[in-house]
Design an enzyme around this catalytic site. Structure first.
Site, PDB file in Angstrom:
ATOM      1  N   HIS A 147      26.415  34.763  45.761  1.00 37.60           N
ATOM      2  CA  HIS A 147      26.398  34.625  44.302  1.00 37.60           C
ATOM      3  C   HIS A 147      25.103  34.189  43.529  1.00 37.60           C
ATOM      4  O   HIS A 147      24.220  33.560  44.088  1.00 37.60           O
ATOM      5  CB  HIS A 147      27.441  33.699  43.891  1.00 37.60           C
ATOM      6  N   ASP A 152      31.117  29.565  50.039  1.00 34.92           N
ATOM      7  CA  ASP A 152      31.270  29.584  48.451  1.00 34.92           C
ATOM      8  C   ASP A 152      32.758  30.390  48.519  1.00 34.92           C
ATOM      9  O   ASP A 152      32.949  31.276  48.724  1.00 34.92           O
ATOM     10  CB  ASP A 152      30.332  30.441  47.775  1.00 34.92           C
ATOM     11  N   ASN A 156      40.398  36.502  36.697  1.00 40.62           N
ATOM     12  CA  ASN A 156      40.413  36.123  38.017  1.00 40.62           C
ATOM     13  C   ASN A 156      41.673  35.172  38.343  1.00 40.62           C
ATOM     14  O   ASN A 156      41.735  34.327  39.312  1.00 40.62           O
ATOM     15  CB  ASN A 156      39.366  35.241  38.399  1.00 40.62           C
ATOM     16  N   HIS A 160      36.540  32.713  45.154  1.00 38.50           N
ATOM     17  CA  HIS A 160      37.516  33.871  45.047  1.00 38.50           C
ATOM     18  C   HIS A 160      38.569  33.639  46.245  1.00 38.50           C
ATOM     19  O   HIS A 160      39.524  34.706  46.307  1.00 38.50           O
ATOM     20  CB  HIS A 160      37.052  35.083  44.921  1.00 38.50           C
ATOM     21  N   LYS A 182      39.743  30.355  39.455  1.00 39.31           N
ATOM     22  CA  LYS A 182      40.140  31.721  39.867  1.00 39.31           C
ATOM     23  C   LYS A 182      41.681  31.556  40.089  1.00 39.31           C
ATOM     24  O   LYS A 182      42.698  31.342  39.287  1.00 39.31           O
ATOM     25  CB  LYS A 182      39.407  32.180  41.098  1.00 39.31           C
ATOM     26  N   SER A 196      32.742  38.539  45.108  1.00 43.35           N
ATOM     27  CA  SER A 196      33.384  38.377  43.773  1.00 43.35           C
ATOM     28  C   SER A 196      33.356  39.963  43.415  1.00 43.35           C
ATOM     29  O   SER A 196      34.217  40.522  42.489  1.00 43.35           O
ATOM     30  CB  SER A 196      32.656  37.642  42.967  1.00 43.35           C
ATOM     31  N   GLU A 251      29.998  33.897  50.784  1.00 43.85           N
ATOM     32  CA  GLU A 251      31.225  33.752  49.992  1.00 43.85           C
ATOM     33  C   GLU A 251      32.297  33.932  51.102  1.00 43.85           C
ATOM     34  O   GLU A 251      32.205  34.719  52.142  1.00 43.85           O
ATOM     35  CB  GLU A 251      31.364  34.719  49.088  1.00 43.85           C
TER      36      GLU A 251
END
Length: 394
Positions: free
Chosen positions: A138, A207, A52, A210, A244, A182, A178
């Site tokens: 997640h 979140d 990542n 990423h 990440k 992910s 998110e």
């Protein structure tokens, strides 16, 4: 004790996981060719499309110099919990820098994104509260909700209509999503979710593991200027991780000063854990600054993503609609996915082989992640190998 009932249960479950092709095992990481170019080392012949480190910062010379400088100035460990003597100038500067960039009032550092999410949820929510979350949220959020005692209501992935239905039923709640998912690499409709949450007096919690450090909104609108001044935050609470796009370690909860003050006073994860090392905080601030001062890294990443997708299209390799660094190639069958990943590894190409329960049943996939350190030759090599290895009926 081999005959202990818990040992027997563990043995049975391990065997079942092995039989089902779902047994997770650690693999010793190998430095990839892109790392070798930066570090001038002779290393195994591997091109890594599984990690990542989207902007290639983990091996950036400025980052290597920064961790050395941070260790010289602060030492290699914080030596105590933040409320004893483990909170340093390095931590304060990082929190302030992140607040300035995102527009939040306060920040609180943790050693990982998983612990940050769990600390946030277990500290702020309790029985009687309702948390509404995207179906693909997640695992750390799901586990945090279970531990908090709050009720969890999940809406269909990125489905605004379903989210609104739940907010109508449960106003004064909190909605979790998110920013970039992910495993699928798609993005949440944050503007729409923000508006819905405001209408229903509910917090929006993002979140941003990423997504932070890469402005995909500018990629989507073809405006390539990733440098951003302080902004009004789009969400009430933002959780970012440093492992990440920032290429290092740690995490931060960003929110109102009231929420941060409450977490400092009440979060067991924060109170009873050794603080993130100050050298790591110094390094993370360097990474944040690099994402703002070197937009060429993001531009290179965007170009690599576009190149990968164009090659796959030419080879009739089906991809999702993701425009992010996460490019899933969905195979379906877990054993076949593992076999393809193994065959690619034998050719010097490392990709993630993701299976249930991380992804839904029948959705096993190769998780290809593109980064700014890849070059055209490496991406072409991967796509050519994929075209050969994918099943004929793909």
């Amino acid at each position: 004790m081999a005959n202990h009932p818990i040992s027997s249960r563990i043995s049975h479950r391990l065997q079942q996981l092995q039989t089902d092709g779902l047994l997770r095992q650690r693999k010793l990481a190998e430095l990839d060719k892109a790392s070798a170019n930066n570090l001038a080392r002779t290393i195994p012949n591997i091109i890594d499309f599984s990690h990542n480190d989207y902007l290639g910062l983990a091996n950036d010379p400025e980052m290597i110099a920064a961790i050395h400088a941070g260790a010289i100035k602060y030492g290699v460990g914080s030596k105590a919990s933040p409320l004893v003597s483990g909170y340093s100038e390095a931590h304060l500067k990082l929190e302030q820098g992140l607040c300035e960039l995102t527009g939040h009032e306060g920040g609180l550092l943790f050693c990982s994104g998983f612990s940050a999410n769990q600390a946030l949820i277990k500290t702020l929510f309790e029985a009687g509260d309702v948390i509404i979350a995207d179906k693909l949220i997640h695992a750390s959020v799901i586990d945090g909700v279970k531990d908090s005692g709050a009720a969890l209501k999940r809406y269909k992935h990125n489905d605004i209509t379903h989210a609104e239905q739940l907010l109508n039923r449960f106003p004064n709640s909190a909605l979790f999503t998110e920013s970039v998912f992910s495993m699928d690499g798609d993005r949440a409709p944050l503007d729409a979710l923000s508006n819905l949450c405001k209408q229903h007096n509910s917090w929006l919690v993002v979140d941003d593991a990423h997504g932070f450090g890469i402005n995909y909104e500018e990629l989507a609108s073809n405006r390539f200027n990733v440098s951003r001044a302080a902004v009004t935050p789009q969400c009430d609470i933002q959780v970012i991780t440093f492992g990440k796009a920032l290429g290092c370690q740690g995490a931060c909860v960003l929110a109102s000063q009231q929420i941060i003050d409450y977490m400092v006073a009440q979060s067991r994860h924060y109170i009873y854990s050794t603080a993130l090392s100050p050298a790591s905080a110094h390094l993370a601030l360097t990474a944040v600054n690099l994402t703002q001062s070197q937009p060429d890294k993001a531009s290179t990443l965007f170009a690599n993503i576009a190149f990968f997708r164009s090659l796959c299209n030419a080879k009739n390799i089906a991809l999702t609609e993701s425009i992010t660094a996460i490019q899933p190639v969905i195979i379906g069958d877990s054993e076949r996915t593992l076999a393809i990943a193994k065959a690619l590894k034998q050719q010097g190409l490392q990709v993630g082989a993701i299976r249930p329960p991380t992804v839904p049943k029948g959705q096993a996939r190769l998780r290809v992640t593109i980064n700014a350190s890849h070059n055209a030759e490496q991406i072409t090599q991967l796509v050519d190998a994929l075209a050969v290895q994918l099943p004929r009926e793909y």
